[in-house]
Design an enzyme around this catalytic site. Structure first.
Site, PDB file in Angstrom:
ATOM      1  N   SER A 140       5.018  -0.373  -0.614  1.00  0.00           N
ATOM      2  CA  SER A 140       4.553  -1.234   0.465  1.00  0.00           C
ATOM      3  C   SER A 140       5.654  -1.362   1.507  1.00  0.00           C
ATOM      4  O   SER A 140       6.847  -1.213   1.187  1.00  0.00           O
ATOM      5  CB  SER A 140       4.200  -2.618  -0.087  1.00  0.00           C
ATOM      6  OG  SER A 140       3.983  -3.544   0.952  1.00  0.00           O
ATOM      7  N   TYR A 153       6.265 -10.507  -4.678  1.00  0.00           N
ATOM      8  CA  TYR A 153       5.694  -9.196  -4.368  1.00  0.00           C
ATOM      9  C   TYR A 153       6.739  -8.305  -3.707  1.00  0.00           C
ATOM     10  O   TYR A 153       6.889  -7.130  -4.075  1.00  0.00           O
ATOM     11  CB  TYR A 153       4.481  -9.375  -3.468  1.00  0.00           C
ATOM     12  CG  TYR A 153       3.761  -8.084  -3.131  1.00  0.00           C
ATOM     13  CD1 TYR A 153       3.004  -7.422  -4.093  1.00  0.00           C
ATOM     14  CD2 TYR A 153       3.837  -7.536  -1.853  1.00  0.00           C
ATOM     15  CE1 TYR A 153       2.338  -6.243  -3.788  1.00  0.00           C
ATOM     16  CE2 TYR A 153       3.177  -6.360  -1.543  1.00  0.00           C
ATOM     17  CZ  TYR A 153       2.429  -5.717  -2.505  1.00  0.00           C
ATOM     18  OH  TYR A 153       1.784  -4.546  -2.199  1.00  0.00           O
TER      19      TYR A 153
END
Length: 268
Positions: A140, A153
């Site tokens: 990501s 995250y």
């Protein structure tokens, strides 16, 4: 890597990216082990693939249960007769203040997003070496730029990027390749309503899953070591690597605007 005739273990296969990626891999001649928790969704995906003339098998498993990962690998191997390509897509996201994070959720995020890909890779390395295989870790933008309100995250994706880089260097010359592919935000159910409202409020870019899948497959076929998807995010990732305090300043106003959404006090 040419995908025709290759056997793929794909985690997170029932998700917004995973399901589309499975279908595209099969369209290009691969056979896919669809791995995930949602048995019904995986069975439906398997049926769609079969209707298109492709081949896929379903392996239902909770990948955060790391004690069972050896069994997952064995079932995929038995079903396909060996694995050429491991694609780690499965993940979990949390958008909230870190001091309000549920410790159990924090631990699950780190297990599923980082520890599970590492353990699956370790279990598959002997046959990947034998078959000249490849490991694809789907990361990501949050693995290159740490975003407020996504601390757990971001940490998991920073770890995945570091693991991919280190292992790539370790396996150089072994015949096994390692790729890290980092999309920015994608329009899938992976994101909550609060994230969609926040993204609209701050002008966060979000990509369609079909475009992201096309980029992932292209990177696999070109044996790309690392790819960051979406502009200007991939530029910001480079800037953050050398001038992080500049990015601190650039994100300060956005961070304040995001806080209400992270704390659940935004208006529907």
């Amino acid at each position: 890597m040419k995908l025709t005739g290759k056997n793929v273990l794909l985690t997170g296969a029932a998700g917004g990216i995973g399901a589309r990626l499975a279908q595209e891999l099969v369209r290009r001649g691969a056979r896919v082990a669809l791995v995930g928790r949602k048995a019904n969704a995986l069975a439906q995906l398997q049926a769609r693939i079969a209707d298109s003339g492709g081949e896929a098998v379903v392996v239902t498993a909770d990948l955060s249960d790391t004690a069972r990962l050896g069994e997952v690998v064995a079932r995929c191997h038995d079903a396909l007769g060996g694995i050429d390509l491991l694609i780690n897509v499965a993940g979990q996201l949390s958008f909230r203040p870190f001091d309000e994070e549920d410790p159990a959720v924090l631990e699950r995020i780190i297990r599923l997003n980082l520890v599970t890909p590492m353990l699956l890779t370790r279990a598959l390395l002997p046959q990947l070496r034998e078959r000249g295989g490849r490991i694809i870790n789907i990361g990501s933008t949050f693995g290159a730029i740490g975003f407020a309100w996504f601390s757990a995250y971001s940490a998991s994706k920073f770890g995945l990027r570091g693991f991919s880089e280190a292992l790539r260097r370790e396996l150089e010359g072994s015949g096994v390749g390692v790729s890290y592919i980092a999309p920015r935000a994608v329009r899938t159910p992976f994101n909550t309503g609060a994230i969609y409202r926040m993204a609209e409020a701050v002008g966060m870019h979000m990509d369609e899953p079909a475009w992201v899948v096309k980029q992932i497959v292209s990177a696999i076929e070109r044996d790309t070591p690392e790819a960051h998807l979406g502009f200007p995010e991939k530029l910001f990732a480079r800037i953050n690597a050398v001038l992080p305090r500049l990015v601190d300043a650039a994100l300060r106003k956005q961070n304040r605007a995001m806080e209400a959404f992270a704390r659940g006090v935004d208006q529907e």
